[in-house]
Design a protein around this motif. Structure first.
Motif, mmCIF file in Angstrom:
data_model
loop_
_atom_site.group_PDB
_atom_site.id
_atom_site.type_symbol
_atom_site.label_atom_id
_atom_site.label_comp_id
_atom_site.label_asym_id
_atom_site.label_seq_id
_atom_site.Cartn_x
_atom_site.Cartn_y
_atom_site.Cartn_z
ATOM 1 N N ARG A 191 7.601 4.339 -4.060
ATOM 2 C CA ARG A 191 7.919 4.131 -2.642
ATOM 3 C C ARG A 191 6.612 3.861 -1.900
ATOM 4 N NH1 ARG A 191 13.078 4.523 -1.975
ATOM 5 N NH2 ARG A 191 14.302 5.942 -3.251
ATOM 6 N N VAL A 192 6.643 2.865 -1.006
ATOM 7 C CA VAL A 192 5.425 2.454 -0.302
ATOM 8 C C VAL A 192 5.656 2.338 1.197
ATOM 9 C CG1 VAL A 192 4.543 1.199 -2.311
ATOM 10 C CG2 VAL A 192 5.852 -0.029 -0.564
ATOM 11 N N VAL A 193 4.542 2.359 1.902
ATOM 12 C CA VAL A 193 4.510 2.062 3.329
ATOM 13 C C VAL A 193 3.569 0.875 3.515
ATOM 14 C CG1 VAL A 193 3.780 2.866 5.606
ATOM 15 C CG2 VAL A 193 4.973 4.419 4.057
ATOM 16 N N PRO A 194 4.071 -0.251 4.034
ATOM 17 C CA PRO A 194 3.181 -1.377 4.327
ATOM 18 C C PRO A 194 2.213 -0.977 5.441
ATOM 19 C CG PRO A 194 5.480 -2.064 4.313
ATOM 20 C CD PRO A 194 5.476 -0.571 4.312
ATOM 21 N N GLU A 195 0.930 -1.235 5.231
ATOM 22 C CA GLU A 195 -0.081 -0.883 6.234
ATOM 23 C C GLU A 195 -0.515 -2.069 7.078
ATOM 24 O OE1 GLU A 195 -2.440 2.860 4.509
ATOM 25 O OE2 GLU A 195 -2.995 0.961 3.566
ATOM 26 N N ARG A 196 -0.633 -3.231 6.439
ATOM 27 C CA ARG A 196 -1.038 -4.412 7.204
ATOM 28 C C ARG A 196 -0.740 -5.669 6.407
ATOM 29 N NH1 ARG A 196 -5.749 -6.899 5.774
ATOM 30 N NH2 ARG A 196 -7.031 -5.828 4.253
ATOM 31 N N VAL A 197 -0.634 -6.777 7.109
ATOM 32 C CA VAL A 197 -0.494 -8.067 6.453
ATOM 33 C C VAL A 197 -1.877 -8.479 5.954
ATOM 34 C CG1 VAL A 197 0.070 -10.504 6.781
ATOM 35 C CG2 VAL A 197 1.485 -8.739 7.852
ATOM 36 N N ALA A 198 -1.956 -8.832 4.677
ATOM 37 C CA ALA A 198 -3.227 -9.235 4.081
ATOM 38 C C ALA A 198 -3.404 -10.748 4.094
ATOM 39 C CB ALA A 198 -3.333 -8.716 2.651
ATOM 40 N N SER A 199 -2.293 -11.477 3.873
ATOM 41 C CA SER A 199 -2.380 -12.940 3.880
ATOM 42 C C SER A 199 -1.012 -13.552 4.093
ATOM 43 C CB SER A 199 -2.981 -13.467 2.567
ATOM 44 O OG SER A 199 -2.153 -13.166 1.472
ATOM 45 N N VAL A 200 -1.035 -14.763 4.627
ATOM 46 C CA VAL A 200 0.173 -15.586 4.790
ATOM 47 C C VAL A 200 -0.226 -16.978 4.310
ATOM 48 C CG1 VAL A 200 1.871 -16.526 6.388
ATOM 49 C CG2 VAL A 200 0.921 -14.241 6.792
ATOM 50 N N PHE A 243 1.218 -7.991 1.738
ATOM 51 C CA PHE A 243 0.937 -6.779 2.504
ATOM 52 C C PHE A 243 0.073 -5.835 1.674
ATOM 53 C CE2 PHE A 243 4.903 -8.243 4.280
ATOM 54 C CZ PHE A 243 4.941 -7.809 5.595
ATOM 55 N N ARG A 244 -0.866 -5.169 2.321
ATOM 56 C CA ARG A 244 -1.540 -4.038 1.696
ATOM 57 C C ARG A 244 -0.662 -2.826 1.985
ATOM 58 N NH1 ARG A 244 -7.258 -2.185 0.564
ATOM 59 N NH2 ARG A 244 -7.050 0.082 0.477
ATOM 60 N N CYS A 245 -0.386 -2.039 0.945
ATOM 61 C CA CYS A 245 0.522 -0.899 1.062
ATOM 62 C C CYS A 245 -0.127 0.350 0.477
ATOM 63 C CB CYS A 245 1.805 -1.156 0.285
ATOM 64 S SG CYS A 245 2.708 -2.624 0.788
ATOM 65 N N ARG A 246 0.398 1.495 0.894
ATOM 66 C CA ARG A 246 -0.009 2.758 0.273
ATOM 67 C C ARG A 246 1.222 3.422 -0.316
ATOM 68 N NH1 ARG A 246 1.292 6.914 3.983
ATOM 69 N NH2 ARG A 246 1.483 6.078 6.080
ATOM 70 N N VAL A 277 -2.274 0.162 -3.044
ATOM 71 C CA VAL A 277 -3.550 0.790 -3.382
ATOM 72 C C VAL A 277 -3.416 2.294 -3.175
ATOM 73 C CG1 VAL A 277 -6.032 0.829 -2.891
ATOM 74 C CG2 VAL A 277 -4.739 -1.307 -2.607
ATOM 75 N N ASP A 278 -3.691 3.065 -4.251
ATOM 76 C CA ASP A 278 -3.581 4.518 -4.143
ATOM 77 C C ASP A 278 -4.863 5.100 -3.543
ATOM 78 O OD1 ASP A 278 -5.490 4.822 -6.205
ATOM 79 O OD2 ASP A 278 -4.079 5.708 -7.620
#
Length: 157
Positions: A74-83, A104-107, A29-30
């Protein structure tokens, strides 16, 4: 590479038998809230980038690698969204798989969107209200990445 070497080697021994694999999905997500998608070369459908963990690979590292390979971003994972463990699936060649997917939600932090021509036919940013047609599994992962709070998982019955 669409099919990792370790899977090709394993398939020599097990044929089309069911393989349980760990997959990772990136909901990128930008700052404007747009979502990065790629049009898959294998089926032509739009999807979130992601892939299969190689033996010994950490999920977040696999995710960063897969997103860059497929989209050039290129991204940085911010948090786990689902498993979630998905239902079994059979590929057109008869190979059976079942994925435990970690989304993962990433930026985004760099790179330019581009299709790699191997796994991606096109790469684009989409407003959440204007997403192309996608299967419910992908839409569910996008929805979970947009939710606040702990990661989604199937609660024990």
């Amino acid at each position: 590479m669409p099919t990792p070497d370790f899977i090709l080697e394993t398939r020599k021994h097990i044929g089309h038998a069911l393989m349980f694999l760990t997959g990772v999905t990136a909901v990128v997500v930008d700052p404007g809230g747009r979502i990065l998608l790629h049009r898959r070369a294998d089926d032509g459908h739009w999807a979130t980038p992601g892939g299969i963990l190689e033996p010994g690979e950490q999920p977040a590292a696999a995710l960063v690698r897969e997103v860059f390979e497929e989209t050039g971003v290129r991204v940085v994972p911010e948090r786990v969204a689902s498993v979630v463990t998905e239902p079994p699936f059979t590929y057109p060649n008869g190979d059976r798989v079942q994925f435990m997917d970690i989304a993962f939600r990433c930026r985004p932090v760099g790179g330019e969107p581009r299709a790699d021509g191997d796994e991606s036919l096109d790469v684009a940013w989409f407003d959440p209200g204007g997403l192309p047609e996608m299967n419910d599994r992908i839409l569910r992962r996008i929805r979970h990445a947009g939710e606040e709070g702990p990661a989604h998982f199937a609660a024990p019955e």
